[in-house]
Design a protein around this motif. Structure first.
Motif, short mmCIF file in Angstrom:
data_model
loop_
_atom_site.label_atom_id
_atom_site.label_comp_id
_atom_site.label_asym_id
_atom_site.label_seq_id
_atom_site.Cartn_x
_atom_site.Cartn_y
_atom_site.Cartn_z
N GLY A 228 0.83 -1.20 0.00
CA GLY A 228 0.00 0.00 0.00
C GLY A 228 0.86 1.25 0.00
O GLY A 228 2.10 1.18 0.04
N ARG A 229 0.22 2.40 0.00
CA ARG A 229 0.97 3.65 -0.12
C ARG A 229 1.69 4.02 1.17
O ARG A 229 2.73 4.67 1.12
N LYS A 230 1.16 3.63 2.31
CA LYS A 230 1.80 4.05 3.55
C LYS A 230 3.09 3.30 3.84
O LYS A 230 3.86 3.68 4.71
N GLN A 231 3.36 2.21 3.08
CA GLN A 231 4.59 1.46 3.31
C GLN A 231 5.83 2.14 2.72
O GLN A 231 6.95 1.87 3.15
N GLY A 232 5.66 2.96 1.69
CA GLY A 232 6.83 3.60 1.10
C GLY A 232 7.75 2.61 0.40
O GLY A 232 8.99 2.73 0.47
N LEU A 233 7.19 1.64 -0.30
CA LEU A 233 7.99 0.57 -0.89
C LEU A 233 8.83 1.01 -2.07
O LEU A 233 9.76 0.31 -2.46
N GLU A 234 8.52 2.17 -2.66
CA GLU A 234 9.36 2.65 -3.75
C GLU A 234 10.79 2.90 -3.27
O GLU A 234 11.75 2.79 -4.04
N MET A 235 10.96 3.19 -1.97
CA MET A 235 12.29 3.35 -1.39
C MET A 235 13.07 2.04 -1.46
O MET A 235 14.30 2.03 -1.68
N LEU A 236 12.37 0.92 -1.31
CA LEU A 236 13.03 -0.38 -1.36
C LEU A 236 13.51 -0.68 -2.78
O LEU A 236 14.61 -1.20 -2.98
N VAL A 237 12.70 -0.34 -3.77
CA VAL A 237 13.10 -0.53 -5.16
C VAL A 237 14.32 0.34 -5.47
O VAL A 237 15.26 -0.09 -6.16
N GLU A 238 14.32 1.57 -4.97
CA GLU A 238 15.47 2.46 -5.20
C GLU A 238 16.73 1.92 -4.53
O GLU A 238 17.84 2.01 -5.08
N ALA A 239 16.59 1.34 -3.31
CA ALA A 239 17.74 0.73 -2.65
C ALA A 239 18.29 -0.43 -3.49
O ALA A 239 19.51 -0.61 -3.60
N ALA A 240 17.40 -1.22 -4.07
CA ALA A 240 17.82 -2.32 -4.94
C ALA A 240 18.58 -1.79 -6.15
O ALA A 240 19.58 -2.37 -6.59
N ARG A 241 18.11 -0.66 -6.69
CA ARG A 241 18.79 -0.06 -7.84
C ARG A 241 20.24 0.32 -7.46
O ARG A 241 21.18 0.10 -8.23
N ARG A 242 20.39 0.88 -6.27
CA ARG A 242 21.73 1.31 -5.84
C ARG A 242 22.64 0.13 -5.54
O ARG A 242 23.87 0.27 -5.59
N LEU A 243 22.05 -1.03 -5.22
CA LEU A 243 22.86 -2.21 -4.86
C LEU A 243 22.99 -3.21 -6.01
O LEU A 243 23.44 -4.33 -5.80
N GLN A 244 22.64 -2.81 -7.22
CA GLN A 244 22.76 -3.71 -8.36
C GLN A 244 24.16 -4.30 -8.54
O GLN A 244 24.28 -5.48 -8.91
N PRO A 245 25.23 -3.55 -8.30
CA PRO A 245 26.56 -4.15 -8.47
C PRO A 245 26.85 -5.30 -7.50
O PRO A 245 27.78 -6.09 -7.76
N GLU A 246 26.09 -5.40 -6.40
CA GLU A 246 26.31 -6.48 -5.42
C GLU A 246 25.52 -7.70 -5.89
O GLU A 246 24.36 -7.89 -5.53
N SER A 247 26.15 -8.56 -6.65
CA SER A 247 25.43 -9.65 -7.32
C SER A 247 24.87 -10.69 -6.36
O SER A 247 23.97 -11.44 -6.73
N ARG A 248 25.39 -10.76 -5.13
CA ARG A 248 24.90 -11.75 -4.16
C ARG A 248 23.62 -11.30 -3.47
O ARG A 248 22.96 -12.11 -2.82
N ILE A 249 23.26 -10.02 -3.57
CA ILE A 249 22.10 -9.50 -2.84
C ILE A 249 20.88 -9.51 -3.75
O ILE A 249 20.88 -8.91 -4.83
N HIS A 250 19.81 -10.19 -3.30
CA HIS A 250 18.58 -10.32 -4.07
C HIS A 250 17.41 -9.75 -3.26
O HIS A 250 17.27 -10.09 -2.07
N PHE A 251 16.60 -8.94 -3.87
CA PHE A 251 15.43 -8.36 -3.23
C PHE A 251 14.19 -9.15 -3.66
O PHE A 251 13.96 -9.36 -4.85
N VAL A 252 13.41 -9.57 -2.67
CA VAL A 252 12.17 -10.30 -2.94
C VAL A 252 11.03 -9.53 -2.29
O VAL A 252 11.05 -9.29 -1.08
N LEU A 253 10.04 -9.14 -3.09
CA LEU A 253 8.85 -8.45 -2.60
C LEU A 253 7.67 -9.38 -2.80
O LEU A 253 7.34 -9.74 -3.93
N CYS A 254 7.05 -9.76 -1.69
CA CYS A 254 5.97 -10.75 -1.72
C CYS A 254 4.68 -10.13 -1.19
O CYS A 254 4.68 -9.57 -0.09
#
Length: 409
Positions: free
Chosen positions: A239-265
């Motif tokens: 929902g909107r109050k979670q601010g999940l777009e911040m999580l997607v942006e964090a994933a974008r910044r950590l793309q070079p770290e190939s071992r780190i995987h983001f899962v949104l369920c």
């Protein structure tokens, strides 16, 4: 003891308020109470009524010793302030005849769950007409959230009218409970006498949610994850109050770290927007809402749990998903102001970052990903807290004792 429960959400909804209200009703029925529930067809978090139910139809059911009355509900395809008010109002109107039909049964206590506060007058009327005690349980301060998140526009006169209505309604109940200490304090600030306030936190079944402690997890194999891969998991309503777009942006910044995987369920109003924002990010995966039987596997999929929150909503709710995160024995990173209850709790038991700061979140994730000893330490702290404070047995036993006291002549 005869208990009438009125609430917008109920079983078989797997997340949020419906899950907790369903488990509460089943527990009270198992203690020998006669329990009736007035609710809606299941629709959350998909925001559409789930088959075989129909949105405009009354129906009756029996479940776990509980008698259910499901009432018509209008569910908007897209959320907005006016549409949400109409959505909540539809249940307030449709639940009224169902509540009045229970008067000959003479319930001893009428419990209503907010959201939705708009249906609280229905429960209060049923309680007064049947000479029952009235109990309001608040999962979310929806009036405050509606203003803070922009669903309602805060003009001076409107703010005064709405808050005056809320205060009068809260003070009309014999007991008003809520899920965190800071929310209890807010009830007192809103005018509820302290002796009527009851701390009734959300709980976790620590027999069903527990650390796998090195045992193989078939979900990791199904997703093709390697032993040294780090999973950053968000599981819950989108929902909107979670601010999940911040999580997607964090994933974008950590793309070079190939071992780190983001899962949104999960499911929710902003899932499609999030999928669009994550388009092209190879380190982000989306999963549908998982069956209750696989919840422990899902929560143990995480090496790190994340709990983003918008600043305006962080002290208006105590996220129910936090209970399962702690019980799984995995560390939690939360984005919330330090002076909120979530902030104070995570400062002791996890890792706290500022709200809506994707860079700080990315730094915290990377630090924990590189420190397995710290992940184990924080996971153990959360697990101990869940066992001692959030266990289903402890929380619901306290509730039952309070209900017995309230119902006593």
């Amino acid at each position: 003891m005869r208990l009438l429960i009125l609430g917008l959400n109920f079983y078989p909804e797997l997340t949020g308020i419906g899950k907790y209200t369903g488990e509460m009703a089943a527990y009270l029925a198992a203690q020998g109470c006669q329990v009736r529930v007035i609710t809606t067809p299941p629709y959350y978090p998909h925001w559409r009524v789930q088959p075989p139910y129909r949105p405009w139809q009354y129906c009756r059911e029996r479940w776990q010793g509980v008698r259910l009355y499901r009432c018509p509900l209008w569910v908007p395809r897209r959320e907005s302030g006016p549409k949400r008010l109409l959505h909540l109002s539809s249940f307030a109107v449709s639940s009224l005849p169902a509540a009045l039909a229970q008067l000959p049964w003479r319930p001893q206590i009428v419990i209503t769950v907010a959201p939705a506060l708009l249906s609280a007058p229905v429960a209060l009327a049923a309680a007064r007409l049947s000479r029952a005690k009235a109990w309001l349980h608040i999962q979310d301060f929806e009036v405050d959230a509606a203003f803070n998140l922009g669903f309602l526009h805060p003009t001076g006169r409107l703010v005064r009218l709405v808050h005056d209505f809320e205060r009068r309604l809260l003070c009309a109940f014999d007991v008003v409970s809520t899920i965190s200490s800071s929310m209890c304090a807010r009830l007192v600030q809103k005018g509820v006498p302290p002796q009527r306030v009851f701390h009734f936190p959300n709980w976790v079944d620590t027999h069903a949610i527990y650390p796998l402690n090195g045992a193989s997890n078939p979900l990791r194999a199904q997703m093709g994850l390697q032993t040294d891969d780090i999973v950053v998991l968000y599981s819950g309503n989108m929902g909107r109050k979670q601010g999940l777009e911040m999580l997607v942006e964090a994933a974008r910044r950590l793309q070079p770290e190939s071992r780190i995987h983001f899962v949104l369920c999960g499911e929710g109003a902003v899932r499609r927007e999030l999928e669009a924002q994550a388009d092209g990010l190879s380190n982000v995966r989306f999963l549908p809402l998982q069956p209750i039987g696989t919840l422990n596997l899902l929560l143990n999929l995480a090496d790190i749990h994340v709990l983003p929150q918008r600043a305006g909503a962080a002290d208006l709710v105590m996220p129910s998903k936090l209970t399962g995160m702690f019980a799984s024995g995995k560390p939690v990173i939360a984005a919330a102001p330090a002076d909120t209850e979530v902030g104070r709790l995570i400062s002791r038991l996890g890792c706290l970052t500022p709200s809506e700061d994707a860079q700080a979140l990315a730094v915290a994730i990377l630090r924990l990903a590189r420190d397995p000893a710290e992940r184990r330490r924080l996971g153990s702290l959360g697990k101990a807290y869940a066992d001692q404070n959030l266990s289903k047995d402890i929380v619901l036993t306290n509730l039952f004792q309070r209900l017995q006291t309230l119902a006593a002549p």
